[in-house]
Design a protein around this motif. Structure first.
Motif, PDB file in Angstrom:
ATOM      1  N   TYR A  13       0.842  -1.192   0.000  1.00  0.00           N
ATOM      2  CA  TYR A  13       0.000   0.000   0.000  1.00  0.00           C
ATOM      3  C   TYR A  13       0.875   1.239   0.000  1.00  0.00           C
ATOM      4  CZ  TYR A  13      -4.135  -2.733   1.294  1.00  0.00           C
ATOM      5  OH  TYR A  13      -5.171  -3.618   1.306  1.00  0.00           O
ATOM      6  N   VAL A  14       0.395   2.315  -0.624  1.00  0.00           N
ATOM      7  CA  VAL A  14       1.040   3.624  -0.570  1.00  0.00           C
ATOM      8  C   VAL A  14       0.008   4.599  -0.024  1.00  0.00           C
ATOM      9  CG1 VAL A  14       2.067   5.500  -1.910  1.00  0.00           C
ATOM     10  CG2 VAL A  14       2.591   3.134  -2.480  1.00  0.00           C
ATOM     11  N   SER A  15       0.413   5.385   0.990  1.00  0.00           N
ATOM     12  CA  SER A  15      -0.525   6.312   1.627  1.00  0.00           C
ATOM     13  C   SER A  15       0.167   7.618   1.974  1.00  0.00           C
ATOM     14  CB  SER A  15      -1.115   5.674   2.887  1.00  0.00           C
ATOM     15  OG  SER A  15      -0.084   5.375   3.810  1.00  0.00           O
ATOM     16  N   ASP A  16      -0.633   8.619   2.282  1.00  0.00           N
ATOM     17  CA  ASP A  16      -0.114   9.919   2.704  1.00  0.00           C
ATOM     18  C   ASP A  16       0.039  10.011   4.213  1.00  0.00           C
ATOM     19  OD1 ASP A  16       0.185  11.115   0.170  1.00  0.00           O
ATOM     20  OD2 ASP A  16      -1.959  11.530   0.085  1.00  0.00           O
ATOM     21  N   THR A  17      -0.507   9.046   4.937  1.00  0.00           N
ATOM     22  CA  THR A  17      -0.437   9.030   6.402  1.00  0.00           C
ATOM     23  C   THR A  17       0.066   7.658   6.848  1.00  0.00           C
ATOM     24  OG1 THR A  17      -2.647   8.125   6.800  1.00  0.00           O
ATOM     25  CG2 THR A  17      -2.482  10.521   6.472  1.00  0.00           C
ATOM     26  N   ASP A  19      -1.501   5.597   8.432  1.00  0.00           N
ATOM     27  CA  ASP A  19      -2.637   4.681   8.375  1.00  0.00           C
ATOM     28  C   ASP A  19      -2.711   4.067   6.979  1.00  0.00           C
ATOM     29  OD1 ASP A  19      -5.017   3.290   8.609  1.00  0.00           O
ATOM     30  OD2 ASP A  19      -6.267   5.088   8.468  1.00  0.00           O
ATOM     31  N   TRP A  20      -2.098   2.908   6.806  1.00  0.00           N
ATOM     32  CA  TRP A  20      -2.025   2.274   5.486  1.00  0.00           C
ATOM     33  C   TRP A  20      -3.396   1.945   4.913  1.00  0.00           C
ATOM     34  CZ3 TRP A  20      -4.052  -2.588   5.061  1.00  0.00           C
ATOM     35  CH2 TRP A  20      -4.208  -3.324   6.234  1.00  0.00           C
ATOM     36  N   LYS A  21      -4.395   1.753   5.761  1.00  0.00           N
ATOM     37  CA  LYS A  21      -5.736   1.411   5.283  1.00  0.00           C
ATOM     38  C   LYS A  21      -6.369   2.564   4.501  1.00  0.00           C
ATOM     39  CE  LYS A  21      -6.553  -1.865   8.964  1.00  0.00           C
ATOM     40  NZ  LYS A  21      -7.330  -2.193  10.156  1.00  0.00           N
ATOM     41  N   SER A  22      -5.862   3.771   4.705  1.00  0.00           N
ATOM     42  CA  SER A  22      -6.386   4.925   3.973  1.00  0.00           C
ATOM     43  C   SER A  22      -5.689   5.100   2.626  1.00  0.00           C
ATOM     44  CB  SER A  22      -6.216   6.200   4.798  1.00  0.00           C
ATOM     45  OG  SER A  22      -4.836   6.533   4.903  1.00  0.00           O
ATOM     46  N   GLY A  23      -4.722   4.251   2.340  1.00  0.00           N
ATOM     47  CA  GLY A  23      -3.919   4.398   1.135  1.00  0.00           C
ATOM     48  C   GLY A  23      -4.451   3.638  -0.063  1.00  0.00           C
ATOM     49  N   THR A  24      -3.593   3.566  -1.074  1.00  0.00           N
ATOM     50  CA  THR A  24      -3.900   2.895  -2.333  1.00  0.00           C
ATOM     51  C   THR A  24      -3.240   1.528  -2.347  1.00  0.00           C
ATOM     52  OG1 THR A  24      -3.971   5.011  -3.484  1.00  0.00           O
ATOM     53  CG2 THR A  24      -3.642   3.057  -4.843  1.00  0.00           C
ATOM     54  N   GLY A  47       2.347   9.198  -2.664  1.00  0.00           N
ATOM     55  CA  GLY A  47       2.173   9.038  -1.233  1.00  0.00           C
ATOM     56  C   GLY A  47       3.493   9.183  -0.514  1.00  0.00           C
ATOM     57  N   ARG A  48       3.413   9.209   0.793  1.00  0.00           N
ATOM     58  CA  ARG A  48       4.599   9.384   1.630  1.00  0.00           C
ATOM     59  C   ARG A  48       5.052   8.071   2.259  1.00  0.00           C
ATOM     60  NH1 ARG A  48       5.047  13.395   6.844  1.00  0.00           N
ATOM     61  NH2 ARG A  48       7.222  12.947   7.275  1.00  0.00           N
ATOM     62  N   TYR A  49       4.135   7.170   2.499  1.00  0.00           N
ATOM     63  CA  TYR A  49       4.424   5.921   3.200  1.00  0.00           C
ATOM     64  C   TYR A  49       4.191   4.728   2.289  1.00  0.00           C
ATOM     65  CZ  TYR A  49       4.091   8.887   7.322  1.00  0.00           C
ATOM     66  OH  TYR A  49       4.276   9.877   8.236  1.00  0.00           O
ATOM     67  N   VAL A  50       5.090   3.759   2.368  1.00  0.00           N
ATOM     68  CA  VAL A  50       4.933   2.477   1.681  1.00  0.00           C
ATOM     69  C   VAL A  50       4.823   1.411   2.765  1.00  0.00           C
ATOM     70  CG1 VAL A  50       5.999   0.796   0.133  1.00  0.00           C
ATOM     71  CG2 VAL A  50       6.253   3.246  -0.319  1.00  0.00           C
ATOM     72  N   THR A  51       3.747   0.638   2.732  1.00  0.00           N
ATOM     73  CA  THR A  51       3.504  -0.384   3.738  1.00  0.00           C
ATOM     74  C   THR A  51       3.405  -1.743   3.066  1.00  0.00           C
ATOM     75  OG1 THR A  51       2.247   1.199   5.063  1.00  0.00           O
ATOM     76  CG2 THR A  51       1.971  -1.126   5.597  1.00  0.00           C
ATOM     77  N   ILE A  52       4.143  -2.705   3.590  1.00  0.00           N
ATOM     78  CA  ILE A  52       4.085  -4.078   3.113  1.00  0.00           C
ATOM     79  C   ILE A  52       3.467  -4.897   4.235  1.00  0.00           C
ATOM     80  CG2 ILE A  52       5.406  -6.053   2.277  1.00  0.00           C
ATOM     81  CD1 ILE A  52       7.627  -3.967   1.552  1.00  0.00           C
ATOM     82  N   ILE A  53       2.330  -5.522   3.959  1.00  0.00           N
ATOM     83  CA  ILE A  53       1.677  -6.334   4.976  1.00  0.00           C
ATOM     84  C   ILE A  53       1.484  -7.751   4.453  1.00  0.00           C
ATOM     85  CG2 ILE A  53       0.486  -4.362   5.976  1.00  0.00           C
ATOM     86  CD1 ILE A  53      -2.097  -5.558   4.725  1.00  0.00           C
ATOM     87  N   ASN A  54       1.306  -8.672   5.364  1.00  0.00           N
ATOM     88  CA  ASN A  54       1.059 -10.055   4.971  1.00  0.00           C
ATOM     89  C   ASN A  54      -0.032 -10.610   5.867  1.00  0.00           C
ATOM     90  OD1 ASN A  54       1.094 -12.734   4.254  1.00  0.00           O
ATOM     91  ND2 ASN A  54       3.297 -12.806   4.037  1.00  0.00           N
ATOM     92  N   SER A  55      -1.113 -11.010   5.256  1.00  0.00           N
ATOM     93  CA  SER A  55      -2.235 -11.592   5.985  1.00  0.00           C
ATOM     94  C   SER A  55      -2.704 -12.811   5.212  1.00  0.00           C
ATOM     95  CB  SER A  55      -3.364 -10.575   6.111  1.00  0.00           C
ATOM     96  OG  SER A  55      -4.472 -11.162   6.710  1.00  0.00           O
ATOM     97  N   ARG A  56      -2.586 -13.958   5.816  1.00  0.00           N
ATOM     98  CA  ARG A  56      -2.959 -15.203   5.131  1.00  0.00           C
ATOM     99  C   ARG A  56      -4.467 -15.411   5.077  1.00  0.00           C
ATOM    100  NH1 ARG A  56       1.836 -18.313   5.095  1.00  0.00           N
ATOM    101  NH2 ARG A  56       3.192 -16.875   4.019  1.00  0.00           N
ATOM    102  N   ASN A  57      -5.196 -14.804   5.974  1.00  0.00           N
ATOM    103  CA  ASN A  57      -6.659 -14.932   5.999  1.00  0.00           C
ATOM    104  C   ASN A  57      -7.112 -16.385   5.956  1.00  0.00           C
ATOM    105  OD1 ASN A  57      -6.999 -12.133   6.072  1.00  0.00           O
ATOM    106  ND2 ASN A  57      -6.876 -11.997   3.853  1.00  0.00           N
ATOM    107  N   GLY A  58      -6.495 -17.227   6.763  1.00  0.00           N
ATOM    108  CA  GLY A  58      -6.929 -18.620   6.878  1.00  0.00           C
ATOM    109  C   GLY A  58      -6.683 -19.450   5.639  1.00  0.00           C
TER     110      GLY A  58
END
Length: 90
Positions: A13-17, A19-24, A47-58
């Protein structure tokens, strides 16, 4: 475990804050595809922030680790100014 299997299902995700959930969402790995040790992603957004997340979701994939974690050795984020004469910090 095989090469890259801890990456399976990751998102970028790329975001301006902070809060990665508010990003693209720039990239979502298809958990059914094999992930190599080196991944290149082109993301055309701002954006200002780059977020790398990993969620397997079961995930039901028996070959994948039960735990969603990422080992990152190097990340290279590049960009350019979108407005002439603007001071950019990249």
């Amino acid at each position: 475990m095989t090469d890259g299997d801890t990456l399976a299902g990751f998102s970028v995700y790329v975001s301006d804050t902070p809060d990665w959930k508010s990003g693209t969402l720039c990239y979502q790995h298809d958990i059914n595809e094999i992930v190599g040790n080196n991944v290149s992603i082109d993301c055309f957004t701002t954006g200002r922030y780059v977020t790398i997340i990993n969620s397997r979701n079961g995930s039901l994939h028996s070959t994948l680790s039960t735990f969603a974690y990422i080992n990152i050795c190097e990340v290279n984020v590049t960009g350019k100014c979108l407005v002439d004469n603007m001071k950019c910090h990249l």
